[in-house]
Scaffold this motif. Structure first.
Motif, PDB file in Angstrom:
ATOM      1  N   SER B  86       5.562   4.151  10.180  1.00 38.98           N
ATOM      2  CA  SER B  86       5.572   2.767  10.673  1.00 38.98           C
ATOM      3  C   SER B  86       4.241   2.379  11.306  1.00 38.98           C
ATOM      4  O   SER B  86       4.101   1.273  11.804  1.00 38.98           O
ATOM      5  N   ALA B  87       3.262   3.293  11.298  1.00 41.74           N
ATOM      6  CA  ALA B  87       2.002   3.010  11.990  1.00 41.74           C
ATOM      7  C   ALA B  87       1.098   2.124  11.143  1.00 41.74           C
ATOM      8  O   ALA B  87       0.017   2.524  10.734  1.00 41.74           O
ATOM      9  N   PHE B  88       1.574   0.895  10.881  1.00 43.22           N
ATOM     10  CA  PHE B  88       0.801  -0.032  10.065  1.00 43.22           C
ATOM     11  C   PHE B  88       0.656  -1.357  10.781  1.00 43.22           C
ATOM     12  O   PHE B  88       1.454  -1.692  11.646  1.00 43.22           O
ATOM     13  N   PHE B  89      -0.351  -2.128  10.371  1.00 44.49           N
ATOM     14  CA  PHE B  89      -0.482  -3.490  10.873  1.00 44.49           C
ATOM     15  C   PHE B  89       0.712  -4.290  10.412  1.00 44.49           C
ATOM     16  O   PHE B  89       1.215  -4.091   9.301  1.00 44.49           O
ATOM     17  N   GLU B  90       1.140  -5.231  11.247  1.00 47.97           N
ATOM     18  CA  GLU B  90       2.309  -6.032  10.891  1.00 47.97           C
ATOM     19  C   GLU B  90       1.957  -7.051   9.811  1.00 47.97           C
ATOM     20  O   GLU B  90       0.878  -7.635   9.821  1.00 47.97           O
ATOM     21  N   ARG B  91       2.923  -7.225   8.895  1.00 50.66           N
ATOM     22  CA  ARG B  91       2.857  -8.286   7.880  1.00 50.66           C
ATOM     23  C   ARG B  91       1.683  -8.160   6.924  1.00 50.66           C
ATOM     24  O   ARG B  91       1.239  -9.154   6.369  1.00 50.66           O
ATOM     25  N   LEU B  92       1.185  -6.929   6.725  1.00 53.86           N
ATOM     26  CA  LEU B  92       0.141  -6.731   5.728  1.00 53.86           C
ATOM     27  C   LEU B  92       0.733  -5.942   4.559  1.00 53.86           C
ATOM     28  O   LEU B  92       1.621  -5.113   4.751  1.00 53.86           O
ATOM     29  N   THR B  93       0.236  -6.199   3.350  1.00 56.83           N
ATOM     30  CA  THR B  93       0.740  -5.482   2.188  1.00 56.83           C
ATOM     31  C   THR B  93       0.172  -4.068   2.175  1.00 56.83           C
ATOM     32  O   THR B  93      -0.777  -3.754   2.898  1.00 56.83           O
ATOM     33  N   GLU B  96      -3.482  -4.119   1.478  1.00 68.13           N
ATOM     34  CA  GLU B  96      -4.278  -4.604   2.608  1.00 68.13           C
ATOM     35  C   GLU B  96      -4.385  -3.536   3.703  1.00 68.13           C
ATOM     36  O   GLU B  96      -5.426  -3.388   4.345  1.00 68.13           O
ATOM     37  N   THR B 100      -7.939  -1.934   4.744  1.00 71.42           N
ATOM     38  CA  THR B 100      -8.373  -2.061   6.137  1.00 71.42           C
ATOM     39  C   THR B 100      -8.728  -0.696   6.726  1.00 71.42           C
ATOM     40  O   THR B 100      -9.807  -0.519   7.315  1.00 71.42           O
ATOM     41  N   GLU B 130       6.312  -3.148   5.747  1.00 69.47           N
ATOM     42  CA  GLU B 130       7.644  -3.050   6.362  1.00 69.47           C
ATOM     43  C   GLU B 130       8.744  -2.953   5.315  1.00 69.47           C
ATOM     44  O   GLU B 130       9.844  -2.473   5.600  1.00 69.47           O
ATOM     45  N   ALA B 141       1.311   6.296   4.212  1.00 67.43           N
ATOM     46  CA  ALA B 141       0.698   6.905   5.405  1.00 67.43           C
ATOM     47  C   ALA B 141      -0.227   8.050   4.986  1.00 67.43           C
ATOM     48  O   ALA B 141      -1.325   8.209   5.535  1.00 67.43           O
ATOM     49  N   CYS B 144      -3.346   6.633   3.407  1.00 68.38           N
ATOM     50  CA  CYS B 144      -4.265   6.123   4.436  1.00 68.38           C
ATOM     51  C   CYS B 144      -5.013   7.277   5.107  1.00 68.38           C
ATOM     52  O   CYS B 144      -6.173   7.138   5.491  1.00 68.38           O
TER      53      CYS B 144
END
Lengths: 355, 304
Positions: B86-93, B96, B100, B130, B141, B144
């Motif tokens: 869940s360690a991602f920016f909110e609302r990004l695909t 993206e 990033t 999400e 994850a 990344c």
């Protein structure tokens, strides 16, 4: 630089896709402006409706010219049912009831439920009677009163509503964005991920700050754009664009409040509640929604230490009162100092993660 | 060959809790290394010290020959850390996100796209992070963590909460990553996972490493009895005991009405005896597993 650009891009994309955030930072305060702007539109002197019970020589003998002049202030309605007319005045449908006694004496009945209207209706009727007495004496008046208000004739509620509500909008978006970004990034381990990447801390901080400043400028553009529509009739004065540096320094000041909240709060719920507890009372105490002219002295004293009060006042000065750098610079300096102090505090409270 | 990780005498205390209590660790370059232990054993803290997220109270750590503390920007680009899904920016695909994170390391979008394809997420590139499934989230994850081509990869419980198929799928990916020459350090709740993936395993409890060895060695050294099971009914437990005693074979026999279980250190004569009695129906032979090793080392049930 790439790190800053891509983080700012990520932040902006995330923000623009968050409908709730867009609504609460831009549209919600704008709705307040639309609502208040319409409500208080032309709310100078209240228009009076007066009921006439039975014949009243003073009114009945008026020339058409005099009648037309009267109609600008008062709507006169004939109602010969006295009980019904009294009831209408009592429940506030109409403002006064005038009847003439057998001795020629005028009787005015009014309600004190609305003090302003009570005073107005007395003043209006008294004025008519004085004028009639004056006319009956066929002598020129000895003393003449000429009254005029100190504000520019174009001053309307929109002139203080716009800077007030814009200040509130910037305060809300700055505080909430900073607090929630910090809490969410910590909770979702994004802070940890950034710490594990070879990026410099300034880039990490600068990205959301830049996006929030951009949003503040967007809010300003939308507000001024709507308020200057002919319907709302905001008139900007000379150096109105000095409001832009004010907006930016105000946004920074409220981000520093948000940073402090976000450094302390562990969950989004706590952060939201704390931010709201700070911003909403401050907005009321700073006169964002209505002027504090009639507020008690101690309340005015409180408002002088609130950054939002200074931001709104300075914005009002440069936007609508012909103010210039002299009005803006002390406020900008104060807001930046405030930002520096709170940011230092926030850095001391800062935690990379919850453990 | 220099060691990827060399740690000596690591200690870390949180308030009253001694989370890490004297950990010595050496991970060879290119090794797939597992850290196994119950919750609260100190696995995560140990990893965080090695990643440079925490300063040890005592002891020293060298990762790829460098010191991880204080934040070492010469080391950071050479290690990859897989964080929770869940360690991602909110609302990004998905795309993206990885672009990033890649740009934080100066990695271009082309490499990010290649990484996404590599973990089998090319078709989900436009999906919001999400909305990814648990397995896809873990893959993202890991992608990344790998986007900047690190030499050393830390994985903290990568398969927790995944369904069996997604787990196996991820195991294949992890094996490939290791086969490329990257050193992988993995903590896990699952003993079978450690047994299948890891070259060596460290069993941790109470902030200490109890034993470090290849899984097969750990199991062999346990010298645990082999368990043979067959269907009940062909042979009663009493009869089996009688026959085993008669042939001088040491074994424990139990029958729960469904399965007849014989535990022994000499399985060959037992098998012969069962064959003689024509009682081989449903035969299963099970040796000791890492779970038995774990039980023996920590003296308690595995708290997964």
């Amino acid at each position: 630089m790439t790190a800053f650009r891509s983080l700012a891009r990520a932040q902006l994309l995330g923000w623009s896709r968050d409908r709730a955030a867009v609504f609460f930072t831009v549209l919600f305060p704008l709705l307040f402006l639309l609502l208040f702007g319409s409500l208080f539109k032309g709310a100078s002197a209240p228009h009076i409706t007066l009921l006439q019970n039975g014949p009243v020589v003073l009114f009945d003998s008026m020339t058409p010219d005099q009648r037309a002049q009267l109609n600008e202030e008062v709507t006169l309605v004939r109602d010969d049912d006295q009980a019904d007319a009294l009831e209408k005045v009592r429940n506030g449908d109409d403002d006064g009831l005038v009847s003439q006694g057998p001795d020629g004496r005028l009787v005015l009945r009014y309600s004190v439920a609305d003090a302003t209207r009570a005073a107005t209706v007395q003043g209006v009727v008294n004025g008519i009677v004085q004028q009639a007495n004056q006319d009956a004496s066929h002598a020129p008046p000895t003393y003449v009163l000429q009254a005029s208000q100190v504000e520019d004739l174009s001053t309307k509620p929109i002139q203080y509503l716009t800077p007030g509500l814009l200040g509130w909008a910037i305060a809300t978006s700055g505080t909430f964005t900073a607090a929630l970004t910090l809490v969410v990034w910590r909770k979702k381990f994004i802070l940890r991920r950034l710490r594990l990447a070879p990026v410099r801390l300034p880039a990490v901080v600068a990205a959301p700050v830049a996006v929030t400043l951009l949003v503040a400028l967007l809010q300003t553009a939308v507000f001024l754009g709507v308020a200057t529509l002919p319907y709302y009739g905001l008139k900007l004065t000379g150096q109105w664009w000095i409001a832009l540096p004010l907006v930016l320094s105000g946004s920074l000041a409220f981000m520093s409040i948000g940073l402090l909240v976000g450094s302390w709060a562990k969950t989004e719920q706590t952060a939201t509640a704390a931010a709201q507890l700070i911003v909403l009372p401050m907005a009321f105490l700073s006169g964002s929604f209505f002027p504090l002219d009639s507020a008690p002295g101690w309340l005015k004293t409180i408002s002088t230490v609130l950054p939002l009060h200074h931001l709104s006042t300075a914005m009002q000065n440069v936007l609508t009162r012909g103010g210039g750098w002299g009005d803006a610079l002390p406020t900008i300096g104060g807001l930046l100092l405030f930002t520096a102090v709170l940011t230092l505090l926030a850095v001391r409270l800062f935690r990379w993660d919850d453990a | 060959m220099t060691a990827a990780i060399a740690a000596e005498g690591l200690r870390k205390r949180y308030g009253d809790v001694q989370a890490v209590d004297g950990v010595d660790l050496e991970v060879k370059s290119g090794e797939f290394f597992g850290v196994l232990g119950p919750n609260g054993a100190g696995k995560t803290t140990t990893l965080e010290i090695l990643e440079g997220l925490r300063k040890p109270d005592e002891g020293s750590a060298r990762v790829l020959g460098l010191s991880p503390w204080p934040r070492n920007s010469a080391l950071l680009p050479r290690i990859g850390v897989q964080l929770q899904a869940s360690a991602f920016f909110e609302r990004l695909t998905a795309r993206e996100q990885i672009v990033t994170f890649g740009s934080l390391y100066g990695v271009g979008a082309a490499r990010a796209d290649a990484m996404l394809a590599r973990v089998g997420l090319a078709d989900s590139a436009g999906t919001a992070a999400e909305k990814l499934s648990g397995g896809q989230g873990q893959r993202l994850a890991i992608a990344c963590a790998l986007v900047h081509d690190p030499e050393l990869l830390f994985l903290d419980e990568p398969t927790t909460g995944l369904d069996p198929q997604a787990r196996r799928n991820l195991w294949d990916l992890l094996r490939e990553i290791n086969a490329e020459g990257r050193t992988v350090v993995l903590t896990t709740h699952y003993l079978d996972e450690a047994e299948i993936l890891c070259d060596r395993v460290a069993v941790m409890d109470h902030g200490r490493i109890l034993k470090t060895d290849p899984p097969a060695t750990l199991v062999r050294e346990l010298d645990a009895p082999t368990r043979l099971t067959v269907e009940s009914g062909r042979l009663t437990a009493d009869r089996a005991r009688e026959l085993l005693a008669g042939s001088g074979t040491r074994a424990d026999v139990a029958d729960d009405g469904v399965t007849l279980t014989i535990a022994t250190r000499t399985p060959a004569p037992v098998l012969a005896l069962l064959a003689e009695q024509d009682a081989l129906r449903g035969l299963e032979v099970r040796g000791a597993t890492l779970e038995d090793v774990f039980l023996q080392l920590t003296g308690r049930e595995y708290r997964a």
